[in-house]
Design a protein around this motif. Structure first.
Motif, PDB file in Angstrom:
ATOM      1  N   THR A 328       0.855  -1.189   0.000  1.00 25.24           N
ATOM      2  CA  THR A 328       0.000   0.000   0.000  1.00 25.24           C
ATOM      3  C   THR A 328       0.890   1.239   0.000  1.00 25.24           C
ATOM      4  O   THR A 328       2.083   1.173   0.312  1.00 25.24           O
ATOM      5  CB  THR A 328      -0.926   0.039   1.231  1.00 25.24           C
ATOM      6  OG1 THR A 328      -0.121  -0.044   2.425  1.00 25.24           O
ATOM      7  CG2 THR A 328      -1.899  -1.133   1.204  1.00 25.24           C
ATOM      8  N   THR A 329       0.271   2.365  -0.331  1.00 24.56           N
ATOM      9  CA  THR A 329       1.070   3.591  -0.430  1.00 24.56           C
ATOM     10  C   THR A 329       0.223   4.807  -0.070  1.00 24.56           C
ATOM     11  O   THR A 329      -1.004   4.782  -0.129  1.00 24.56           O
ATOM     12  CB  THR A 329       1.626   3.757  -1.859  1.00 24.56           C
ATOM     13  OG1 THR A 329       2.480   4.900  -1.914  1.00 24.56           O
ATOM     14  CG2 THR A 329       0.505   3.950  -2.859  1.00 24.56           C
ATOM     15  N   SER A 330       0.914   5.869   0.328  1.00 24.77           N
ATOM     16  CA  SER A 330       0.308   7.179   0.546  1.00 24.77           C
ATOM     17  C   SER A 330       1.266   8.210  -0.039  1.00 24.77           C
ATOM     18  O   SER A 330       2.290   7.862  -0.629  1.00 24.77           O
ATOM     19  CB  SER A 330       0.077   7.429   2.036  1.00 24.77           C
ATOM     20  OG  SER A 330       1.328   7.552   2.717  1.00 24.77           O
ATOM     21  N   ASP A 331       0.933   9.480   0.148  1.00 26.04           N
ATOM     22  CA  ASP A 331       1.812  10.528  -0.385  1.00 26.04           C
ATOM     23  C   ASP A 331       3.168  10.546   0.320  1.00 26.04           C
ATOM     24  O   ASP A 331       4.153  11.011  -0.238  1.00 26.04           O
ATOM     25  CB  ASP A 331       1.145  11.900  -0.238  1.00 26.04           C
ATOM     26  CG  ASP A 331      -0.071  12.041  -1.143  1.00 26.04           C
ATOM     27  OD1 ASP A 331      -0.143  11.303  -2.148  1.00 26.04           O
ATOM     28  OD2 ASP A 331      -0.945  12.872  -0.824  1.00 26.04           O
ATOM     29  N   THR A 332       3.216  10.054   1.560  1.00 31.92           N
ATOM     30  CA  THR A 332       4.445  10.199   2.341  1.00 31.92           C
ATOM     31  C   THR A 332       5.217   8.905   2.541  1.00 31.92           C
ATOM     32  O   THR A 332       6.403   8.940   2.835  1.00 31.92           O
ATOM     33  CB  THR A 332       4.122  10.781   3.735  1.00 31.92           C
ATOM     34  OG1 THR A 332       3.180   9.921   4.390  1.00 31.92           O
ATOM     35  CG2 THR A 332       3.531  12.176   3.598  1.00 31.92           C
ATOM     36  N   GLU A 333       4.550   7.737   2.407  1.00 32.55           N
ATOM     37  CA  GLU A 333       5.266   6.496   2.673  1.00 32.55           C
ATOM     38  C   GLU A 333       4.691   5.332   1.890  1.00 32.55           C
ATOM     39  O   GLU A 333       3.542   5.372   1.419  1.00 32.55           O
ATOM     40  CB  GLU A 333       5.269   6.165   4.167  1.00 32.55           C
ATOM     41  CG  GLU A 333       3.940   5.710   4.710  1.00 32.55           C
ATOM     42  CD  GLU A 333       4.033   5.246   6.163  1.00 32.55           C
ATOM     43  OE1 GLU A 333       5.069   5.509   6.815  1.00 32.55           O
ATOM     44  OE2 GLU A 333       3.059   4.625   6.639  1.00 32.55           O
TER      45      GLU A 333
END
Length: 411
Positions: A328-333
């Protein structure tokens, strides 16, 4: 008349005004119901590095005695309410004040035999008014010196006690280090012996076939199988050696990270394919959930090393049930979760599994040197990320690698 005060206890004491102690000073207590007597006695015994506490009643004196450690108590015999003798008896009945020397002062005549009663209550001296300032000062100096000697003895005993505790702790650390060394050498010998024995048996079989002239045993399919088996054993030994070298680099602070543009989805697909044979041997499969590409500036070799450790651990402790890998991913990690359905890890063990040489019983898969999770967490932190575990006994475990997403490598 010599009015120069002695130097009191040479323990780094701080001077203060009489009645107003500053720092660690020698404390004296004077008790009298008449303010003029307190002032007169205070003037006689005060000196640098002394704090003279004054009480006008037995009750007030008891409150001070319970709060402070006095070198000497000078008590007036005849006071309204609680007299000096009653106060002395109370002092002798309490552990905190039993050791304090008591000097009685009285204006009554010697024919009343107060001195005898004073000594019966534990007094060390008895003075009659009017007081001889030099005699009083001399006696006080003696008891102050004795108090300083007791404090010095106590300090040395405490230092010796501290040194003994430190020595015992150092001995325990040494015993632990020796035990870890011995266990480590035993583990290294055991883990290297397995692939070496396999290689040795393989070479003996080939030698026997050559001596018998059985060249058919070296046909292409057989050779491919031999080469594949030899490669697995050699790689196992290389991994052990690499783990030991990484621990040495981590402890010496020279572990290097070389970030480059790295894509995790393809990496996870490749690694699960590479380890599919190992999963088959463990009676299980991988289930990869990586719906999108996730890229960032990371050291591809080191991230692969972490994920391989997590996957092989999941096979080892997963109880033969499928292992899920979720990206999974987000803008920061970016996050990689490795989820097994094994017996789980209790809370006390969760902190220990990230220590070097910690191993728990698996399902027969070779367990290595107990360095994998330790190295993996160090590698995650070197990327300014984290490696954590969430687990409960009987509910499996989730190991999570979280990596910061950056536009360019960290300095």
């Amino acid at each position: 008349m010599n009015n120069v005060p002695n130097k009191e206890c040479s323990l780094g004491l701080t001077s203060g005004a009489p009645g107003h102690p500053v720092g660690n000073v020698t404390k004296l207590l004077i008790v009298d119901d008449l303010p003029e007597n307190l002032r007169a006695l205070n003037a006689i015994i005060r000196a640098d590095n002394r704090a003279v506490y004054q009480a006008s009643s037995g009750e007030e004196a008891l409150a001070l005695l319970l709060e402070h450690d006095f070198a000497l108590a000078i008590l007036d015999v005849q006071m309204p309410g609680m007299d000096g003798f009653e106060l002395a008896e109370l002092m002798r009945g309490t552990d905190k004040t039993r050791h304090i020397p008591i000097v009685f002062v009285s204006a009554a005549g010697k024919e009343l035999n107060y001195a005898f009663k004073g000594y019966e209550t534990g007094a060390v001296d008895f003075l009659y008014k009017p007081l001889d300032p030099d005699a009083v000062r001399s006696k006080v100096n003696v008891f102050v010196d004795l108090h300083c000697q007791r404090m010095e003895i106590r300090r040395r005993v405490e230092e010796q006690h501290t040194m003994m505790n430190e020595l015992r702790a150092a001995q325990e650390e040494l015993r632990y280090a020796l035990r870890v060394r011995d266990e480590f050498m035993s583990m290294v010998a055991h883990e290297l012996r397995t692939p070496l024995n396999t290689l040795f048996l393989g070479t003996q079989m080939r030698k026997m076939q050559l001596e018998r002239g059985n060249l058919e045993a070296f046909g292409k399919p057989a050779l491919e199988k031999m080469v594949e088996g030899d490669g697995r054993q050699i790689q196992a030994m290389i991994r052990l050696i690499d783990d030991m070298m990484d621990v040495s680099r981590i402890r010496s602070g020279v572990l290097s990270i070389r970030p480059a543009w790295t894509e995790l989805q393809a990496m996870l697909r490749r690694l699960t394919d590479d380890l599919s044979r190992q999963a088959q041997d463990a009676g299980t499969t991988f289930e990869l959930e990586a719906p999108e590409t996730v890229s960032g500036w990371w050291d591809e070799f080191r991230i692969e090393q972490v994920i391989v450790n997590l996957l092989t651990n999941a096979l080892r402790y997963g109880g033969g049930k499928p292992v899920r890998i979720r990206l999974t991913t987000s803008d920061t990690e970016a996050r990689v979760d490795v989820i097994d359905q094994g017996p789980g890890i209790d809370e006390a063990m969760q902190a220990r599994i990230f220590l070097p040489y910690e191993r728990v019983a698996g399902n027969g898969v070779p367990s290595g040197l107990g360095l994998g999770l330790y190295i993996s967490r160090q590698l995650a932190e070197a990327h300014r990320g984290t490696l954590t575990v969430a687990s409960r006994p009987g509910e499996g475990s989730v190991f999570t690698l979280a990596l910061p997403r950056q536009e360019k490598p960290a300095a």
